[in-house]
Design an enzyme around this catalytic site. Sequence first.
Site, PDB file in Angstrom:
ATOM      1  N   PHE A  11      31.894  36.958  63.917  1.00  0.00           N
ATOM      2  CA  PHE A  11      31.650  35.806  64.800  1.00  0.00           C
ATOM      3  C   PHE A  11      30.175  35.417  64.757  1.00  0.00           C
ATOM      4  O   PHE A  11      29.518  35.241  65.759  1.00  0.00           O
ATOM      5  CB  PHE A  11      32.114  36.145  66.224  1.00  0.00           C
ATOM      6  CG  PHE A  11      32.472  34.938  67.037  1.00  0.00           C
ATOM      7  CD1 PHE A  11      33.367  33.990  66.564  1.00  0.00           C
ATOM      8  CD2 PHE A  11      31.898  34.735  68.285  1.00  0.00           C
ATOM      9  CE1 PHE A  11      33.694  32.866  67.313  1.00  0.00           C
ATOM     10  CE2 PHE A  11      32.213  33.625  69.053  1.00  0.00           C
ATOM     11  CZ  PHE A  11      33.117  32.690  68.563  1.00  0.00           C
ATOM     12  N   THR A  96      32.769  38.215  57.910  1.00  0.00           N
ATOM     13  CA  THR A  96      31.780  39.279  58.089  1.00  0.00           C
ATOM     14  C   THR A  96      30.649  39.090  57.065  1.00  0.00           C
ATOM     15  O   THR A  96      30.840  38.425  56.039  1.00  0.00           O
ATOM     16  CB  THR A  96      32.424  40.664  57.892  1.00  0.00           C
ATOM     17  OG1 THR A  96      32.974  40.750  56.577  1.00  0.00           O
ATOM     18  CG2 THR A  96      33.509  40.910  58.916  1.00  0.00           C
ATOM     19  N   LYS A 125      31.479  37.647  50.438  1.00  0.00           N
ATOM     20  CA  LYS A 125      31.522  37.835  48.977  1.00  0.00           C
ATOM     21  C   LYS A 125      31.614  39.296  48.534  1.00  0.00           C
ATOM     22  O   LYS A 125      32.111  39.587  47.451  1.00  0.00           O
ATOM     23  CB  LYS A 125      30.263  37.200  48.346  1.00  0.00           C
ATOM     24  CG  LYS A 125      30.228  35.695  48.468  1.00  0.00           C
ATOM     25  CD  LYS A 125      28.903  35.114  48.071  1.00  0.00           C
ATOM     26  CE  LYS A 125      27.912  35.098  49.192  1.00  0.00           C
ATOM     27  NZ  LYS A 125      28.072  34.155  50.278  1.00  0.00           N
ATOM     28  N   GLY A 206      19.996  25.425  59.503  1.00  0.00           N
ATOM     29  CA  GLY A 206      21.171  26.307  59.436  1.00  0.00           C
ATOM     30  C   GLY A 206      21.738  26.431  58.032  1.00  0.00           C
ATOM     31  O   GLY A 206      22.876  26.866  57.852  1.00  0.00           O
ATOM     32  N   GLU A 209      20.574  31.613  55.244  1.00  0.00           N
ATOM     33  CA  GLU A 209      21.099  32.717  56.031  1.00  0.00           C
ATOM     34  C   GLU A 209      19.980  33.217  56.955  1.00  0.00           C
ATOM     35  O   GLU A 209      18.792  33.038  56.643  1.00  0.00           O
ATOM     36  CB  GLU A 209      21.510  33.872  55.113  1.00  0.00           C
ATOM     37  CG  GLU A 209      22.568  33.493  54.093  1.00  0.00           C
ATOM     38  CD  GLU A 209      23.862  33.034  54.740  1.00  0.00           C
ATOM     39  OE1 GLU A 209      24.426  33.783  55.540  1.00  0.00           O
ATOM     40  OE2 GLU A 209      24.290  31.913  54.452  1.00  0.00           O
ATOM     41  N   ASP A 220      22.909  35.496  45.826  1.00  0.00           N
ATOM     42  CA  ASP A 220      24.036  34.729  46.352  1.00  0.00           C
ATOM     43  C   ASP A 220      24.669  33.883  45.235  1.00  0.00           C
ATOM     44  O   ASP A 220      25.895  33.827  45.098  1.00  0.00           O
ATOM     45  CB  ASP A 220      23.555  33.841  47.510  1.00  0.00           C
ATOM     46  CG  ASP A 220      24.672  33.028  48.120  1.00  0.00           C
ATOM     47  OD1 ASP A 220      25.496  33.608  48.848  1.00  0.00           O
ATOM     48  OD2 ASP A 220      24.749  31.814  47.842  1.00  0.00           O
ATOM     49  N   LYS A 224      28.521  34.406  43.716  1.00  0.00           N
ATOM     50  CA  LYS A 224      29.506  33.315  43.658  1.00  0.00           C
ATOM     51  C   LYS A 224      29.992  33.104  42.228  1.00  0.00           C
ATOM     52  O   LYS A 224      31.196  32.931  41.989  1.00  0.00           O
ATOM     53  CB  LYS A 224      28.888  32.022  44.208  1.00  0.00           C
ATOM     54  CG  LYS A 224      28.706  32.055  45.718  1.00  0.00           C
ATOM     55  CD  LYS A 224      27.853  30.890  46.188  1.00  0.00           C
ATOM     56  CE  LYS A 224      27.657  30.923  47.696  1.00  0.00           C
ATOM     57  NZ  LYS A 224      26.571  30.053  48.146  1.00  0.00           N
TER      58      LYS A 224
HETATM   59  N1  HSE Z   1      23.282  30.415  52.346  1.00  0.00           N
HETATM   60  C1  HSE Z   1      24.224  29.994  51.369  1.00  0.00           C
HETATM   61  C2  HSE Z   1      23.773  28.685  50.748  1.00  0.00           C
HETATM   62  C3  HSE Z   1      25.582  29.911  51.892  1.00  0.00           C
HETATM   63  O1  HSE Z   1      22.624  28.356  50.951  1.00  0.00           O
HETATM   64  O2  HSE Z   1      24.508  28.019  50.049  1.00  0.00           O
HETATM   65  C4  HSE Z   1      26.203  31.291  52.007  1.00  0.00           C
HETATM   66  O3  HSE Z   1      26.730  31.697  50.799  1.00  0.00           O
END
Ligand code: HSE
Length: 343
Positions: A11, A96, A125, A206, A209, A220, A224
Amino acid sequence: MQKVNIILVGFGRVGRAFYELLKEKYDHYRERYGLFLELRAIVRKSGTVLLSGTRKMVSEAESGSGEKSELSGWIQTFSLADLLEEFKSGVLVDCTPSDLKTGEPGYSLTKMALSQGWHVVTASKGALVVHPSELAAEARKNQLALKASGATAAALPTLDVGLHSLAGAEILAIEGILNGTTNYILTRMADGLSFSRALMEASEKGIAEPNPVQDIEGWDTAAKMIIIANKVLGTEIKMSETRVHGINGLTEEIMARAAQIGKTIKLIGRCSRESPGAPWKVEVGLALLNPDHPLAMVDGSNKGIIFYTDCMGYVVVTGGKSDPRGAAAALIKDIISIYWRDF
Ligand code: HSE
């Protein structure tokens, strides 16, 4: 009309956005898709809140009753296993945090849900990077869905295109801008901002992260691309085999030099192989793009992906900006795709 039980785990920003979007668009999902998407419980570290179902929450909010107390009763009494058993079947939504080294907590809860007859839709992920084949096999064995749009650039369609739109074509390579934070920072640095000022903006909006290290250092993007490649190409690429460079160390001077020679700097994830039959490799790093490159114009927190194919040419998707609401929408898209007969 079909009733779908949903248990949300996690959450944070995305989990909250999922909860809000589900309530906001509950009637739309019912009218357009014939689906009653009923949130039964939210589970987080500090406890569990049992809910009366989305429909009841929406009508209570409309009548002005219930709104205040809705999320107040977090208790430790119910374990996730109890909840899965109590509601029998439905979708577990995993929001999470992603641990790219252990895959936890997503790994354990995904396994538990799949073994108890629940579909899993995830924005996390780690489990899919660390244990891809085991979890895919568990889902197949139980004839359940394990869907990961929320973990693969979210609002930007990636897996749907690679798996469905390009079915039958051979995919020769994939490249993309898969991280909104770094693309936002690069865009703002091209406007003349410093790295730290651009990062601060990304956090305020926002997009980044709370701990943006995985975004900035390229992990990240790598995660992906690994998930996309594993699912679309049937590979089993490990993070340890992947070359990853982020945008840290990039200066305003380097950005200015790129502009002087008419190039755009982007953080690109790529999956390719040297020749047919050779092993697939994923790499992440900065690239100097010509202005006519399909990803050169992808600005701000938008993202983009290119699939190079043998018989459909190259297919580009761009947009799908990174933010919690977009990630929540991707989770709901995956739920709809499991249950809506006309998908
Ligand atoms: N913080 C990531 C982004 C999203 O900037 O795309 C989370 O995977």
